[in-house]
Structures are given as C-alpha cells and as structure tokens.
Scaffold this motif. Sequence first.
Motif, mmCIF file in Angstrom:
data_model
loop_
_atom_site.group_PDB
_atom_site.id
_atom_site.type_symbol
_atom_site.label_atom_id
_atom_site.label_comp_id
_atom_site.label_asym_id
_atom_site.label_seq_id
_atom_site.Cartn_x
_atom_site.Cartn_y
_atom_site.Cartn_z
ATOM 1 N N GLU A 17 0.837 -1.206 0.000
ATOM 2 C CA GLU A 17 0.000 0.000 0.000
ATOM 3 C C GLU A 17 0.871 1.256 0.000
ATOM 4 N N LEU B 101 -7.942 7.473 -5.786
ATOM 5 C CA LEU B 101 -8.497 6.334 -5.042
ATOM 6 C C LEU B 101 -9.971 6.122 -5.391
ATOM 7 N N ASP C 156 -10.088 4.375 -8.570
ATOM 8 C CA ASP C 156 -9.753 2.962 -8.371
ATOM 9 C C ASP C 156 -10.977 2.166 -7.921
ATOM 10 N N VAL C 157 -11.752 2.765 -7.007
ATOM 11 C CA VAL C 157 -12.953 2.095 -6.507
ATOM 12 C C VAL C 157 -13.975 1.946 -7.630
ATOM 13 N N THR D 14 -4.113 -1.683 -8.344
ATOM 14 C CA THR D 14 -4.623 -0.501 -7.643
ATOM 15 C C THR D 14 -4.868 -0.876 -6.179
ATOM 16 N N LEU D 15 -5.231 0.123 -5.376
ATOM 17 C CA LEU D 15 -5.339 -0.150 -3.939
ATOM 18 C C LEU D 15 -6.355 -1.239 -3.593
ATOM 19 N N PRO D 16 -7.541 -1.299 -4.204
ATOM 20 C CA PRO D 16 -8.463 -2.396 -3.866
ATOM 21 C C PRO D 16 -7.826 -3.771 -4.083
ATOM 22 N N THR E 79 -10.724 1.209 0.734
ATOM 23 C CA THR E 79 -10.182 2.204 -0.198
ATOM 24 C C THR E 79 -11.003 3.502 -0.127
ATOM 25 N N ARG F 17 -9.932 5.482 2.844
ATOM 26 C CA ARG F 17 -8.697 6.231 2.582
ATOM 27 C C ARG F 17 -8.985 7.475 1.727
#
Lengths: 337, 337
Positions: A173, A222, A225-226, A250-252, A298, A301
């Motif tokens: 992360e 972010l 990304d979601v 990506t973050l997820p 996510t 964040r």
Amino acid sequence: MTLASPLDQTRAVASIDPILGLTRADMDRVNALILSMAGSNVELIPEIAEHLISSGGKRLRPILTLASALAFGYRGDDHVKLAASVEFLHTATLLHDDVVDESDLRRGRKTARTIWGNQASVLVGDYLLGQAFKMMVEVGSMRALAILSNASAVIAEGEVWQLSAAKRITTTEADYMAVIGAKTAALFAAAAEVGPVIAGAGPAFEAAMRDYGLHLGLAFQLVDDVLDYGGSAGDLGKNVGDDFREGKITLPVILAHAAGTPAERDFWRCAMEEGRNDDAALAEARELMARHGALEATKARAREHGRHASEALSLLPAGPYRDALDAVVAFSIDRIR
Amino acid sequence: MTLASPLDQTRAVASIDPILGLTRADMDRVNALILSMAGSNVELIPEIAEHLISSGGKRLRPILTLASALAFGYRGDDHVKLAASVEFLHTATLLHDDVVDESDLRRGRKTARTIWGNQASVLVGDYLLGQAFKMMVEVGSMRALAILSNASAVIAEGEVWQLSAAKRITTTEADYMAVIGAKTAALFAAAAEVGPVIAGAGPAFEAAMRDYGLHLGLAFQLVDDVLDYGGSAGDLGKNVGDDFREGKITLPVILAHAAGTPAERDFWRCAMEEGRNDDAALAEARELMARHGALEATKARAREHGRHASEALSLLPAGPYRDALDAVVAFSIDRIR
C-alpha cells in the motif's frame, strides 16, 4: 458515511459548478491560449493537440490553477499562462502514457497513438512539454518554474517506478501511495500551489494550497480505483473492469491480496501478472474484494484524503473561492457515496 | 580545398584537443553532476542514464556551453549546471529518437530501447527532461531558461516535421535544412548562446555565439551526411550506408535526386520510400551521387556553414578560447577534407 467539511458544520456542496462558474471567463482564455500554443506549421501537431483538447476531460488541473490564483486576489494574465502550461504537462503525460500502456481507448475515444502512431505521440508529447516550459518562462516566476519543473520530473520518476516495480502483485500500500502521489497528486499539488505563488500570497498559503492539491489528487485517484470495480454508478468514461483487464495494480487489489488466503493470493497473481482476467475472473475479483472489505477500505482512505484537502482550505479567507474549492473535494468523494 | 579561417591567414588547428584541455576541469564537474542528477531510487533510471553517459560520445554540446561561458571570463558554477542540462536535453532526445526510429544500435552499441524496452526509454527521457529544467531553474537565469526551453520545443517540432513530411524523396533542400536546423543546430546554438548570457557579456556576444553554434551544428550534420556515403574515412561509430538502409533522406540524396533523370528519380523513390536498399542499391546510390557531384556539393555547403561559424567568432576577444572554438569548426570540416 458522508463527508463532513471542516469549514462548517453543514455539508459542503458536492459540485464542480461553483468552481466552473468562477473560472469560466479565464478558462476561455486558457483554451484560446492552448489552441494557439498547440499551433504549428507542422500539420500533425495541431491535429493531435486538437484531438486531445476536444477529448472532453474536465480540465480540473488548469481550473485549480486559475481558482488558486483568483482566491488570493490575483489580477493579471499569468494565471492563464500557468494554467495552460499545467494542461500541456498533463496532456504530454497522457500521450506518453498511452504509448507506454499500449492503450487503444481513453474516455471511450481512440487514443492518439491508435490514430497517428506511437512515434507521433512521443514527439508531440515532447513538443507540448517544450511549449509548456516556454509559457512558464514567459510568466517569469522562478518559484512557479521550480514547482512545475519539479512536478514534471516527479511524474516521470513515478511512471518509471510503476513500470519497473509496481506491476507486481506484491506491491505494498505504501508503494502504491507513493506512485499515485507522483503520477497524479504531484501535478494537482503543483497546479494549486502556483496560484498563491504568482498572487504573492506568501509561504503559508502556498503550503496550504499545495496540501489541498496533493490530498485532492490522492482522493481523486483512489475514487477512480474504486469506481473501476463498480463501487458506484459514477461515469468515468471507462467500463467497469478496465483496470483489472489491463493488469493495473490498484489499492483495492492490494488490500484484497494482502487480506487473502494463499489460494486467493494465487488467484490475484494469475489475474494481474499472467493475464487471467476474463469476465469470470473479474466477478471473482469483485467477490474477493467484497469479502475482505477492500473497496470500503479504499473509500475510507479516499475520504481521509478528502478531509485533509478540506482542512488545508480552512486557512484561506472565507468566500466563494474557498467554498468552490471545497465543493470540488466533496464532488470527488461523492462519486463513491 | 581547405578551410581558411577568417581569424588569421594561417589555417586554424583542426583539433578538439584545445577545447578539451580548456574545459577538462569543469567537464569533470559536469560529469559528476550528471551522475548525481541521473540518480534516483528507481533503479531503472540510473541504469539507463549510465548506459547513455558511458556511450563514448564527444559531449560536444556541454563543452560548448562551458567554453562559451569561460570565453567571456565567467567565474561561477552556473555554466556547469547549464552544461549538464544541455547534455540531458540531448540525451532525452536520443532516447526518444531511438524509439521513434526503431534503432537497435547507436555508436555500435545496443540502444537503451533494445535493452530496456521502448516504454522505459520514453519515460526515462521524460525524467531527464524534467531534471534538465530543474537544473536550469537552479541557475536562475530567465534568459537562459528561455533559450533552452525554446530549443527544446524547436527540436521536438523538427522531429514531428521529419516524421510527417521529410520522409518523402521529394523533400527539398530548403526543407531539409530547416529540419536539421531544428533537430541538430538549435541545441548547438542554444548551448553556445547561454555561455555569454550567464557571463553577462551582452547581446552582441550572445548573437555571435548563437550564430557560431547554429552554423557549427549545420556543418556538423552535413559532414555526417557525407561520411555516411563514405565521403572520407572518418569514424562515425556507424557503418557506411546506415542512413541509406534506414531510408533517411539526407542532403546528398536530395541533391542526387534533384539532378537525376526520371529513371534515376525512380531509383531513389524505390530505395528511400520502398526500402529497396540492399548492397547493390547502395553501390548504385554512391555511383549516382558521384555522377551528379552530390557529395561534393554537400561538402561545399558544410564548408560554407563552417566559414559562417568561424566568422561569428571574429567578434570575440582574441585568445585561447576563440582559437579553441575555431579549431572545433576546422575539426568538424576536416573529417571530409
């Protein structure tokens, strides 16, 4: 959960309309300047520039530059030149990105490289970079030049980093946040910081606007990304699953992978590194994200960075610009309500 | 025919040794700065930068910047930073050029794109451009920034132009001179002009050094064009016929084509546009060039630009720097004596 603006106890307007209204007249001048600076006797250059400029992006970055100068009472022409420079830096990055990622579509339209080829995309990107620096030099603010040239190097460094290391499913992360900090947030931060710089607002406001842009940029990425995993019905100009099919970590993905069983980790490795990314795999990916709360985490964040962005604004004098900048944060976050 | 220097009646020394000697100490500092500015935690960046830096080029451009500052009594550190910026601009161009031309070899070594791929070459080029502008900003001369950012845009514009129009056999001599003026001579001119700028030597010396660099760059490129068809035994780090096999339209080709019969023009079209460029075709090309005096005519143009470069120097105070800069011209031309 909704975003509570720190500016008052009521929730900020979640719309970009206020900032669009406040900057409309100057954005017309930015657009005229962009068309003139993208002009050239070399016919390919205005052709490609026109294609990019008419692509229907929100032009959020140059709008930030305009608003962050006007917010501090700036009354000159330099904010228009810097806003056009910021858009050129961004456009050059998109041209080169599409070559590097071998992308065929952006916002549902063919990319420049699909129409004119990789060669023209590389070189026209270089031309726009050169024109961006020429406009910055015309402004004559060494501090604005330092901020924007630094952003330009940081963006490229982030891109190289992503190329070499960040395509691995084991990306952490922290690593991912560093990449999007460089690739996306650095230009948002620079775009917002140069406003108070040319307005002569002083170091405290420069730092505040830089923080605002940085956290807005992180939140923005972010949220994107979601949305790529269908976190909401937002319209990204791309289809759900685009990031997944392109193997973009990506973050997820990072959070679902980190929380997963050994078998799940194996799934993620095959999907992201070996291209096992058909519709069934996408459904499985979304199922695993739901199981481990990866999208919710996510979103949390993103909201956190949205709060930081809004907090940075609390230093600004109250008024329509502060409210409009805060509404941009609320708008960005609202896409994943 | 030999080059008569306008500076005196004897012929100038045809060597780059004098300029190498005068700038050696400062070039050590340029090299150290280049290595430090090409450093990054992103491992791919120093790897690729190292590859380019150790490639054994003559580093003529940064040497010009150093000498053209020292010639006017400059005593500071900024010429070192500008020289490193100039080399970074050049290196970024080479990285992107090799991608655009799909070149596998440069100076007999594998190109960066062959080792690390096109993607890394594009992005590391962007990173070096960003670092170049950061160094220029550190120098703090808005005039030097204007000169170098303009050169950067002009180079890219020339490259796009070459991509779109200049691959046609019907390219005129005037068009070709405009392309090499942009692609090659613009950076030579800027590299030489920023010296008197930071030395505060005044507009007349700035214009003189700009002219010197411009005509030296044109002469240099024309000599390279001749050598590619074996005009002399010069060592280019490339083989005779490389330009021909790559379909590069250079001045000897343009002149031979323009003077040719319809059948000869057809030969040139097939060779340059349709890739009929085997060894037999190369022999035929050289034969046609000899028949129409195309190499001799190109040499005459190169000498003419060499004379302009030397003449521009006549304004400078007599001394070792003026002599050393003139010797660079003689050296360049001498490769086709």
